[in-house]
Write a protein that holds these residues in place. Structure first.
Motif, PDB file in Angstrom:
ATOM      1  N   ALA A 144      38.463  40.667  42.066  1.00  0.00           N
ATOM      2  CA  ALA A 144      37.305  41.307  41.270  1.00  0.00           C
ATOM      3  C   ALA A 144      35.148  41.003  41.630  1.00  0.00           C
ATOM      4  O   ALA A 144      34.404  41.492  41.153  1.00  0.00           O
ATOM      5  N   VAL A 145      35.770  39.557  41.449  1.00  0.00           N
ATOM      6  CA  VAL A 145      34.090  38.533  41.989  1.00  0.00           C
ATOM      7  C   VAL A 145      34.254  39.459  43.664  1.00  0.00           C
ATOM      8  O   VAL A 145      32.494  39.815  43.393  1.00  0.00           O
ATOM      9  N   LYS A 146      34.371  39.447  44.333  1.00  0.00           N
ATOM     10  CA  LYS A 146      34.205  40.712  45.583  1.00  0.00           C
ATOM     11  C   LYS A 146      33.306  41.513  45.283  1.00  0.00           C
ATOM     12  O   LYS A 146      32.421  42.378  46.309  1.00  0.00           O
ATOM     13  N   GLU A 147      34.164  42.341  44.668  1.00  0.00           N
ATOM     14  CA  GLU A 147      33.697  43.782  44.189  1.00  0.00           C
ATOM     15  C   GLU A 147      32.269  43.554  43.590  1.00  0.00           C
ATOM     16  O   GLU A 147      31.566  44.843  43.940  1.00  0.00           O
ATOM     17  N   ALA A 148      32.787  42.581  42.471  1.00  0.00           N
ATOM     18  CA  ALA A 148      31.422  43.191  41.922  1.00  0.00           C
ATOM     19  C   ALA A 148      29.785  42.480  42.907  1.00  0.00           C
ATOM     20  O   ALA A 148      29.022  43.021  42.634  1.00  0.00           O
ATOM     21  N   ARG A 166      18.634  49.361  35.806  1.00  0.00           N
ATOM     22  CA  ARG A 166      19.812  48.658  36.228  1.00  0.00           C
ATOM     23  C   ARG A 166      20.285  47.873  35.363  1.00  0.00           C
ATOM     24  O   ARG A 166      20.390  47.152  34.380  1.00  0.00           O
ATOM     25  N   PRO A 167      21.513  47.274  35.172  1.00  0.00           N
ATOM     26  CA  PRO A 167      22.209  45.666  34.790  1.00  0.00           C
ATOM     27  C   PRO A 167      21.548  44.848  35.272  1.00  0.00           C
ATOM     28  O   PRO A 167      20.884  44.632  36.674  1.00  0.00           O
ATOM     29  N   GLY A 168      21.205  43.539  33.790  1.00  0.00           N
ATOM     30  CA  GLY A 168      20.929  42.193  34.219  1.00  0.00           C
ATOM     31  C   GLY A 168      21.859  41.802  34.643  1.00  0.00           C
ATOM     32  O   GLY A 168      23.173  41.751  35.076  1.00  0.00           O
ATOM     33  N   TRP A 169      22.319  40.297  34.482  1.00  0.00           N
ATOM     34  CA  TRP A 169      23.036  39.632  34.554  1.00  0.00           C
ATOM     35  C   TRP A 169      24.360  39.581  33.557  1.00  0.00           C
ATOM     36  O   TRP A 169      25.229  39.484  33.946  1.00  0.00           O
ATOM     37  N   ARG A 170      23.317  39.597  31.909  1.00  0.00           N
ATOM     38  CA  ARG A 170      24.367  39.481  31.454  1.00  0.00           C
ATOM     39  C   ARG A 170      25.035  41.344  31.514  1.00  0.00           C
ATOM     40  O   ARG A 170      26.901  40.552  30.910  1.00  0.00           O
ATOM     41  N   GLU A 171      24.871  41.952  31.854  1.00  0.00           N
ATOM     42  CA  GLU A 171      26.194  43.151  32.210  1.00  0.00           C
ATOM     43  C   GLU A 171      26.680  42.599  33.212  1.00  0.00           C
ATOM     44  O   GLU A 171      28.493  43.075  33.199  1.00  0.00           O
ATOM     45  N   ILE A 172      26.842  42.277  34.250  1.00  0.00           N
ATOM     46  CA  ILE A 172      27.271  41.848  35.430  1.00  0.00           C
ATOM     47  C   ILE A 172      28.183  40.862  34.878  1.00  0.00           C
ATOM     48  O   ILE A 172      29.436  40.955  34.926  1.00  0.00           O
ATOM     49  N   TYR A 173      27.678  40.050  34.133  1.00  0.00           N
ATOM     50  CA  TYR A 173      28.723  38.719  34.061  1.00  0.00           C
ATOM     51  C   TYR A 173      29.903  39.419  32.704  1.00  0.00           C
ATOM     52  O   TYR A 173      30.964  38.554  32.578  1.00  0.00           O
ATOM     53  N   GLU A 174      29.336  40.039  31.482  1.00  0.00           N
ATOM     54  CA  GLU A 174      30.573  41.050  30.626  1.00  0.00           C
ATOM     55  C   GLU A 174      31.486  41.643  31.882  1.00  0.00           C
ATOM     56  O   GLU A 174      32.610  42.013  30.893  1.00  0.00           O
ATOM     57  N   LEU A 175      31.245  42.300  32.510  1.00  0.00           N
ATOM     58  CA  LEU A 175      31.593  43.199  33.074  1.00  0.00           C
ATOM     59  C   LEU A 175      33.023  41.804  34.041  1.00  0.00           C
ATOM     60  O   LEU A 175      34.330  41.999  33.705  1.00  0.00           O
ATOM     61  N   LEU A 176      32.908  40.875  34.503  1.00  0.00           N
ATOM     62  CA  LEU A 176      33.046  39.987  35.351  1.00  0.00           C
ATOM     63  C   LEU A 176      34.458  39.373  34.080  1.00  0.00           C
ATOM     64  O   LEU A 176      35.255  39.058  34.587  1.00  0.00           O
ATOM     65  N   VAL A 177      33.799  38.710  32.903  1.00  0.00           N
ATOM     66  CA  VAL A 177      34.620  38.113  32.429  1.00  0.00           C
ATOM     67  C   VAL A 177      35.607  39.210  31.757  1.00  0.00           C
ATOM     68  O   VAL A 177      36.564  39.637  31.751  1.00  0.00           O
ATOM     69  N   GLN A 222      19.586  38.304  43.502  1.00  0.00           N
ATOM     70  CA  GLN A 222      20.300  37.292  43.549  1.00  0.00           C
ATOM     71  C   GLN A 222      19.949  36.703  42.314  1.00  0.00           C
ATOM     72  O   GLN A 222      21.476  36.183  41.808  1.00  0.00           O
ATOM     73  N   PRO A 223      18.555  36.276  41.716  1.00  0.00           N
ATOM     74  CA  PRO A 223      18.822  35.706  40.471  1.00  0.00           C
ATOM     75  C   PRO A 223      19.651  36.469  39.652  1.00  0.00           C
ATOM     76  O   PRO A 223      20.451  35.341  38.685  1.00  0.00           O
ATOM     77  N   GLU A 224      19.826  37.158  38.975  1.00  0.00           N
ATOM     78  CA  GLU A 224      21.418  37.982  37.965  1.00  0.00           C
ATOM     79  C   GLU A 224      22.251  37.633  38.602  1.00  0.00           C
ATOM     80  O   GLU A 224      23.127  37.491  37.588  1.00  0.00           O
ATOM     81  N   TRP A 225      22.523  38.035  40.121  1.00  0.00           N
ATOM     82  CA  TRP A 225      24.190  37.397  40.687  1.00  0.00           C
ATOM     83  C   TRP A 225      24.328  35.764  40.120  1.00  0.00           C
ATOM     84  O   TRP A 225      25.462  35.673  39.233  1.00  0.00           O
ATOM     85  N   GLU A 226      22.866  35.001  39.912  1.00  0.00           N
ATOM     86  CA  GLU A 226      23.624  33.667  40.049  1.00  0.00           C
ATOM     87  C   GLU A 226      24.043  33.480  38.516  1.00  0.00           C
ATOM     88  O   GLU A 226      24.712  32.080  38.359  1.00  0.00           O
ATOM     89  N   LYS A 227      22.919  33.724  37.778  1.00  0.00           N
ATOM     90  CA  LYS A 227      23.051  33.494  35.924  1.00  0.00           C
ATOM     91  C   LYS A 227      24.463  34.529  35.890  1.00  0.00           C
ATOM     92  O   LYS A 227      24.417  33.425  34.937  1.00  0.00           O
ATOM     93  N   ALA A 228      24.959  35.019  36.349  1.00  0.00           N
ATOM     94  CA  ALA A 228      25.687  35.963  35.617  1.00  0.00           C
ATOM     95  C   ALA A 228      27.257  35.026  36.146  1.00  0.00           C
ATOM     96  O   ALA A 228      28.101  34.459  35.477  1.00  0.00           O
TER      97      ALA A 228
END
Ligand SMILES: [Zn+2]
Length: 432
Positions: free
Chosen positions: A18-22, A55-66, A136-142
């Motif tokens: 899942a992380v690799k796909e995100a 576009r999605p920011g870190w919060r949306e990416i994080y929510e998806l990952l969670v 990159q910064p959004e990804w790291e925050k997520a």
């Protein structure tokens, strides 16, 4: 003589997948190559995503990952260990018998992409744009937020009962995935052996999808006769329909045995490219399993494309392709409404190529009700119902162990277990 028993619906992918796909989603967003369209509703729990975001920011990416983390919380280690676990648990339930496992791939890549609606043709290819977005910064925050979530989440749902989950490998894994566009990693991937399974095909390659496919196929190679995987098809993935119709996925020692669809993620079963899949599967005796639940991933019933998985869309397909076996998985799922369940039941009664499964029915009372309402009243279901665990998603409810899941099916179906674990799956898979 040993007896084969099938778990016809389970998943053995991991959080790493899942992380690799995100990560691939973020990389392509940054290049303007991702067909991004913010879904109108239901991505996060409060359904606030009102379709206006650029576009999605870190919060949306994080929510998806969670969400993915919670779904996969019992399957965190490796495909190999997940398979071993499924094998062992079935052997405990049926000592002396031979488990045959049907792991279903999933294609989550297009979850925040433009949907492909009924009657629509493939999405147009996007050109790389010059004004790149720095993701990159959004990804790291997520990733940091996910790491915190994992550290705080000491009691995992999947860790209850008979599945001890070790999370110590997860944080180093997240660390390894920190750099979005890692040149060394790209080189390694490009220079990878052409013998790597997914490289034999010409489709749009993303990190998680290929990672899981390759791991799955190496397991098929090392466990002859015990694994019967289904390849995930989302027609928005460039080249995947051609790859399926080339037949290459379904021959040789390392192979797939059918096609898995997840219309709910935005690829409509009546979109144009899908008809080539139905055509090919019918001609080549390959079954299709599709996620037929009002809920699923993402979990919200308000999710923008939830209705794509409505069983009614498949009636004309059953009609047009009478030799194509389709499993309406989860029989509408454990929603309070009976509408989808009744629709699936009618299809099973009217079409000999319609199958269904009770995977993820984790509540013993509900399972007993399903048995009296549908099985007892519909003899055709006796030939068409398949057993599946839906590992590891079944742990999501937090109220079962593998053992209690088997016990509840054995109690409810008693002498009928051989039909739903052996006779019907063998006929459905077409492998006798
Ligand atoms: Zn499933």
């Amino acid at each position: 003589m040993s007896y084969y028993r099938y778990d016809t619906h389970c998943h053995i992918f991991t959080l790493e997948y899942a992380v690799k796909e995100a990560k691939s989603i973020c990389i392509e967003l940054a290049k303007g190559k991702y067909p991004f369209q913010w879904p109108s509703s239901g991505l996060s729990e409060d359904s606030r995503n009102a379709g206006t975001k650029g576009r999605p920011g870190w919060r949306e990416i994080y929510e998806l990952l969670v969400q993915l983390y919670e779904l996969l919380s019992a399957a965190l280690t490796s495909e190999k260990e997940n398979l071993q676990f499924l094998d062992e648990e079935m052997k405990k339930a049926y000592p002396g018998d031979d488990p045959r496992i049907v792991p279903l791939m999933m294609d989550i890549f297009y979850i925040i992409a433009r949907p492909l609606d009924a009657g629509e043709d493939a999405l147009p290819a996007l050109r790389t744009v010059s004004d790149r977005i720095d993701m990159q910064p959004e990804w790291e925050k997520a990733l940091d937020a996910l790491a915190n979530h994992i550290r705080e989440d000491r009691v995992l749902r999947g860790g209850a009962g008979n599945r001890a989950v070790d999370t110590s490998e997860l944080l180093p894994m997240l660390e390894r995935e920190r750099v979005l566009e890692d040149e060394a990693e790209e080189k390694r991937l490009l220079g990878a052996e052409p013998s790597v399974y997914s490289r034999r095909f010409d489709f749009h390659r993303t990190k998680g999808y290929c990672f899981h496919m390759d791991n799955l196929m190496s397991l098929v190679g090392s466990n002859p006769g015990s694994l019967y995987p289904f390849v995930a098809v989302d027609a928005r993935r460039d080249g995947i329909v051609d790859a399926v119709c080339s037949g290459g996925f379904f021959t040789g020692k390392e192979r797939f045995y059918g096609v898995k669809l997840y219309p709910r993620l935005g690829c409509h079963p009546l979109s144009k490219p899908m008809f080539r899949i139905y055509e090919y599967c019918q001609a080549n005796n390959l079954p299709i399993i599709f996620h037929c639940g009002m809920g699923g991933f993402p979990p919200s019933e308000k999710w923008a494309y939830a209705d794509y998985g409505n069983p009614v869309h498949f009636e004309s397909i059953l009609q047009k392709y009478p030799g194509l076996r389709i499993d309406f998985a989860h029989m509408g799922s454990s929603s309070s409404s009976m509408a989808w369940k009744d629709a699936v039941m009618a299809l099973v009664n009217n079409y000999d190529n319609a199958y269904t499964d009770f995977s993820c029915y984790t509540d013993p009372d509900e399972l007993a009700r399903m048995k009296t309402t549908y099985w007892d009243a519909n003899p055709k279901l006796h030939e068409r119902l398949l057993f599946g665990t839906d590992f590891d998603v079944m742990y999501f409810t937090g109220r079962v162990t593998m053992q209690s899941y088997y016990d509840s099916f054995k109690k409810v179906f008693n002498g009928e277990m051989d039909r739903i674990m052996h006779d019907n799956p063998a006929r459905f898979l077409g492998i006798g």
